[in-house]
Design an enzyme around this catalytic site. Structure first.
Site, mmCIF file in Angstrom:
data_model
loop_
_atom_site.group_PDB
_atom_site.id
_atom_site.type_symbol
_atom_site.label_atom_id
_atom_site.label_comp_id
_atom_site.label_asym_id
_atom_site.label_seq_id
_atom_site.Cartn_x
_atom_site.Cartn_y
_atom_site.Cartn_z
ATOM 1 N N ARG A 121 -13.476 -16.067 35.348
ATOM 2 C CA ARG A 121 -14.798 -15.409 35.325
ATOM 3 C C ARG A 121 -14.844 -14.166 34.435
ATOM 4 O O ARG A 121 -15.707 -13.315 34.589
ATOM 5 C CB ARG A 121 -15.278 -15.058 36.733
ATOM 6 N N LYS A 143 -21.062 -11.749 20.516
ATOM 7 C CA LYS A 143 -21.385 -13.176 20.647
ATOM 8 C C LYS A 143 -20.099 -13.988 20.562
ATOM 9 O O LYS A 143 -19.312 -13.815 19.631
ATOM 10 C CB LYS A 143 -22.303 -13.628 19.511
ATOM 11 N N GLU A 185 -22.289 -12.119 3.799
ATOM 12 C CA GLU A 185 -22.880 -11.370 4.924
ATOM 13 C C GLU A 185 -22.992 -9.880 4.590
ATOM 14 O O GLU A 185 -23.900 -9.202 5.066
ATOM 15 C CB GLU A 185 -22.071 -11.559 6.215
ATOM 16 N N LYS A 227 -24.241 -3.221 11.103
ATOM 17 C CA LYS A 227 -24.371 -4.221 12.165
ATOM 18 C C LYS A 227 -24.321 -3.544 13.537
ATOM 19 O O LYS A 227 -25.071 -3.906 14.450
ATOM 20 C CB LYS A 227 -23.292 -5.310 12.054
ATOM 21 N N GLU A 237 -30.361 -9.894 21.497
ATOM 22 C CA GLU A 237 -31.222 -10.547 20.509
ATOM 23 C C GLU A 237 -32.590 -10.907 21.074
ATOM 24 O O GLU A 237 -33.075 -12.022 20.909
ATOM 25 C CB GLU A 237 -30.527 -11.800 19.944
ATOM 26 N N ARG A 241 -32.524 -7.513 16.763
ATOM 27 C CA ARG A 241 -31.276 -8.126 16.282
ATOM 28 C C ARG A 241 -31.539 -9.361 15.420
ATOM 29 O O ARG A 241 -30.701 -9.763 14.616
ATOM 30 C CB ARG A 241 -30.370 -8.469 17.482
ATOM 31 N N ASN A 245 -30.556 -12.531 11.211
ATOM 32 C CA ASN A 245 -30.678 -13.962 10.907
ATOM 33 C C ASN A 245 -31.302 -14.221 9.542
ATOM 34 O O ASN A 245 -31.557 -15.379 9.191
ATOM 35 C CB ASN A 245 -31.530 -14.669 11.978
ATOM 36 N N HIS A 248 -30.538 -17.314 7.503
ATOM 37 C CA HIS A 248 -29.856 -18.266 8.373
ATOM 38 C C HIS A 248 -30.724 -19.451 8.796
ATOM 39 O O HIS A 248 -30.201 -20.520 9.090
ATOM 40 C CB HIS A 248 -29.281 -17.568 9.614
ATOM 41 N N HIS A 252 -28.858 -22.568 7.716
ATOM 42 C CA HIS A 252 -28.280 -23.483 8.722
ATOM 43 C C HIS A 252 -28.764 -24.912 8.505
ATOM 44 O O HIS A 252 -28.012 -25.866 8.711
ATOM 45 C CB HIS A 252 -28.658 -23.041 10.140
ATOM 46 N N HIS A 264 -20.420 -22.122 5.020
ATOM 47 C CA HIS A 264 -21.425 -21.317 5.722
ATOM 48 C C HIS A 264 -21.964 -20.209 4.805
ATOM 49 O O HIS A 264 -23.177 -19.986 4.734
ATOM 50 C CB HIS A 264 -20.782 -20.714 6.977
HETATM 51 P P1 NAD Z 1 -12.269 -19.103 9.892
HETATM 52 O O1 NAD Z 1 -11.907 -18.394 11.122
HETATM 53 O O2 NAD Z 1 -12.185 -20.586 9.898
HETATM 54 O O3 NAD Z 1 -11.382 -18.517 8.722
HETATM 55 C C1 NAD Z 1 -11.463 -19.101 7.441
HETATM 56 C C2 NAD Z 1 -10.074 -19.597 6.986
HETATM 57 O O4 NAD Z 1 -9.306 -18.466 6.593
HETATM 58 C C3 NAD Z 1 -9.282 -20.306 8.061
HETATM 59 O O5 NAD Z 1 -8.543 -21.341 7.466
HETATM 60 C C4 NAD Z 1 -8.324 -19.215 8.583
HETATM 61 O O6 NAD Z 1 -7.125 -19.761 9.080
HETATM 62 C C5 NAD Z 1 -8.067 -18.436 7.319
HETATM 63 N N1 NAD Z 1 -7.753 -17.022 7.487
HETATM 64 C C6 NAD Z 1 -8.425 -16.081 8.211
HETATM 65 N N2 NAD Z 1 -7.898 -14.885 7.977
HETATM 66 C C7 NAD Z 1 -6.872 -15.041 7.111
HETATM 67 C C8 NAD Z 1 -5.968 -14.160 6.464
HETATM 68 N N3 NAD Z 1 -6.050 -12.837 6.622
HETATM 69 N N4 NAD Z 1 -5.043 -14.689 5.647
HETATM 70 C C9 NAD Z 1 -4.990 -16.044 5.422
HETATM 71 N N5 NAD Z 1 -5.829 -16.915 5.961
HETATM 72 C C10 NAD Z 1 -6.769 -16.418 6.800
HETATM 73 O O7 NAD Z 1 -13.755 -18.769 9.422
HETATM 74 P P2 NAD Z 1 -14.519 -17.405 9.086
HETATM 75 O O8 NAD Z 1 -15.198 -17.664 7.796
HETATM 76 O O9 NAD Z 1 -13.670 -16.217 9.238
HETATM 77 O O10 NAD Z 1 -15.603 -17.373 10.267
HETATM 78 C C11 NAD Z 1 -16.539 -18.422 10.417
HETATM 79 C C12 NAD Z 1 -16.914 -18.548 11.865
HETATM 80 O O11 NAD Z 1 -17.448 -17.306 12.332
HETATM 81 C C13 NAD Z 1 -17.957 -19.607 12.124
HETATM 82 O O12 NAD Z 1 -17.549 -20.425 13.182
HETATM 83 C C14 NAD Z 1 -19.191 -18.812 12.525
HETATM 84 O O13 NAD Z 1 -20.030 -19.519 13.409
HETATM 85 C C15 NAD Z 1 -18.556 -17.603 13.161
HETATM 86 N N6 NAD Z 1 -19.443 -16.424 13.204
HETATM 87 C C16 NAD Z 1 -19.647 -15.823 14.399
HETATM 88 C C17 NAD Z 1 -20.463 -14.708 14.479
HETATM 89 C C18 NAD Z 1 -20.672 -14.003 15.784
HETATM 90 O O14 NAD Z 1 -21.503 -13.102 15.851
HETATM 91 N N7 NAD Z 1 -19.935 -14.367 16.811
HETATM 92 C C19 NAD Z 1 -21.066 -14.208 13.325
HETATM 93 C C20 NAD Z 1 -20.836 -14.851 12.132
HETATM 94 C C21 NAD Z 1 -20.018 -15.965 12.068
#
Ligand code: NAD
Length: 365
Positions: A121, A143, A185, A227, A237, A241, A245, A248, A252, A264
């Site tokens: 929990r 999030k 971003e 942010k 949101e 907030r 988007n 997006h 999306h 993305h």
């Molecule tokens: P990811 O976590 O898949 O990382 C991208 C790639 O880079 C992966 O292969 C990872 O292993 C690699 N990687 C990460 N850091 C590294 C480093 N320092 N050295 C070598 N390799 C590294 O993707 P991302 O682009 O970081 O994030 C995308 C995700 O974030 C999506 O799922 C998206 O929905 C989410 N997201 C969430 C929020 C939120 O508010 N929670 C906001 C924006 C995006």
């Protein structure tokens, strides 16, 4: 080290940003978190780079900690991975006195955050983002979640971290293409809130793509401050907030229509240009805004190929989360650095205009 504070309904948490911070992470944990055991969650790319080192350093200062990994990539952001990680933690005897440390990109911070939100929990999570996207976006704001068959991020929870530690030096190992996608971003933050930052990003884009440590640290700080101010004002949101988007809604739809082959960042970049074109056609966005966005984002990402079919993308809009009374909504700029307030920060999407907007943008990008 820079400290940015994010306010939540239940208090506040610090985001610490600084080159070299990862080396002192175990000490930061002892200062900021009360827990008996630490579960480090990382993907199988990042674990050998930073997870294992962190584990050794934690053991060296006497912290009871263990590493849990999962296969890298968005395809792992599922309830299946969530249940495997949760079962592994239970099997290893982790209890309510545990803390989860998410070390990685946005996939890791989202899924480890969701494990923390639901484990017994809810236990605290410390976010240690290692990609641009995770540092400036995913790790800040609380999030967490996983994807479902019907779409991305459809199952999750708001679970603010106890602490966020971002070390821009870790961007050195991030593949260049991932750096470019994450920086989209940052441009979005400039586009919605801070014109001077938008221009600074244009001037420093090459160095940021090269992961220049000083300039990356500055950009991460500036984006996190922007942010943090937004999510502190509207954590759940319900209104303001939503400005985050921008780009997006249409982004999306493109991403989904491409079967997630379009990255993305690239999808959101196209979404921003499309939404600026739409805003200009509606007379909401100042003329010339779309062109400024297009030039900047082309400078960051290069030309975009293999964009999906507009008609298919338009079909995906109905399943967007940003619907109100069954109608998709979109955030529109007034100009670079300012969002049009619309009706509670968004506008109803005029679907009859979309074909023309897509044709005008996708034809030239
Ligand atoms: P990811 O976590 O898949 O990382 C991208 C790639 O880079 C992966 O292969 C990872 O292993 C690699 N990687 C990460 N850091 C590294 C480093 N320092 N050295 C070598 N390799 C590294 O993707 P991302 O682009 O970081 O994030 C995308 C995700 O974030 C999506 O799922 C998206 O929905 C989410 N997201 C969430 C929020 C939120 O508010 N929670 C906001 C924006 C995006």
């Amino acid at each position: 080290m820079i400290e940015v504070t994010v306010r939540t309904r239940n208090g506040a948490y610090p985001v610490l940003i600084g080159n070299g911070l990862l080396q002192g992470l175990p000490k930061l944990l002892t200062e900021h978190v009360t827990a008996e055991r630490f579960a480090v969650i990382s993907d199988d790319n990042v674990a050998p780079l930073y997870g294992e080192e962190l584990l050794e350093a934690a053991h060296a200062v006497g912290l009871d900690s263990r590493l849990f990994t999962f296969p890298a990539g968005e395809a792992s952001k599922t309830r299946k991975t969530w249940s495997i990680l949760t079962d592994d933690l239970l099997e290893a005897g982790f209890g309510r006195d545990s803390c989860i440390i998410a070390v990685g990109g946005g996939v890791t911070t989202d899924i480890a955050g969701f494990v923390a939100a639901t484990f017994l929990r809810g236990v605290p999570v410390v976010q240690v983002p290692t990609s641009y996207l995770a540092m400036i976006d995913a790790s800040v704001g609380g999030k967490t979640g996983v994807d479902a068959k019907a779409g991305k991020n459809l199952v999750g929870a708001f679970h603010p971290p106890a602490l966020v530690v971002a070390d821009p030096q870790s961007l050195a190992t991030l593949p260049r293409e991932e750096r470019a996608e994450g920086l989209v971003e940052a441009f979005k933050h400039g586009a919605i809130l801070d014109e001077a930052y938008f221009e600074q990003l244009n001037e420093t884009v090459v160095a940021l793509l090269d992961a220049d440590t000083k300039l990356s640290e500055e950009a991460v700080c500036r984006s996190v401050k922007l942010k943090a101010a937004v999510v502190s004002e509207d954590e759940l949101e319900s209104g303001y907030r939503q400005i985050l988007n921008f780009g997006h809604t249409l982004g999306h739809a493109l991403e989904a229509a491409s079967g997630y082959r379009l990255g993305h960042g690239k999808a959101v970049a196209l979404g921003m240009v499309l939404e600026a074109e739409l805003g200009e056609r509606l007379g909401v966005t100042d003329p010339g805004t779309r062109e400024r966005l297009e030039v900047s984002l082309k400078g960051l990402l290069g030309p975009t190929s293999n964009t999906p079919n507009p008609a298919e993308s338009i079909c995906f809009l109905a399943s967007d989360k940003k619907v109100r009374a069954g109608k998709p909504r979109v955030v529109l700029l007034k100009k670079i650095g300012q969002v049009d307030p619309g009706d509670r920060w968004s506008h109803e999407l005029p679907e009859e205009m979309l074909e023309g907007v897509f044709a005008a943008v996708l034809g030239v990008l």
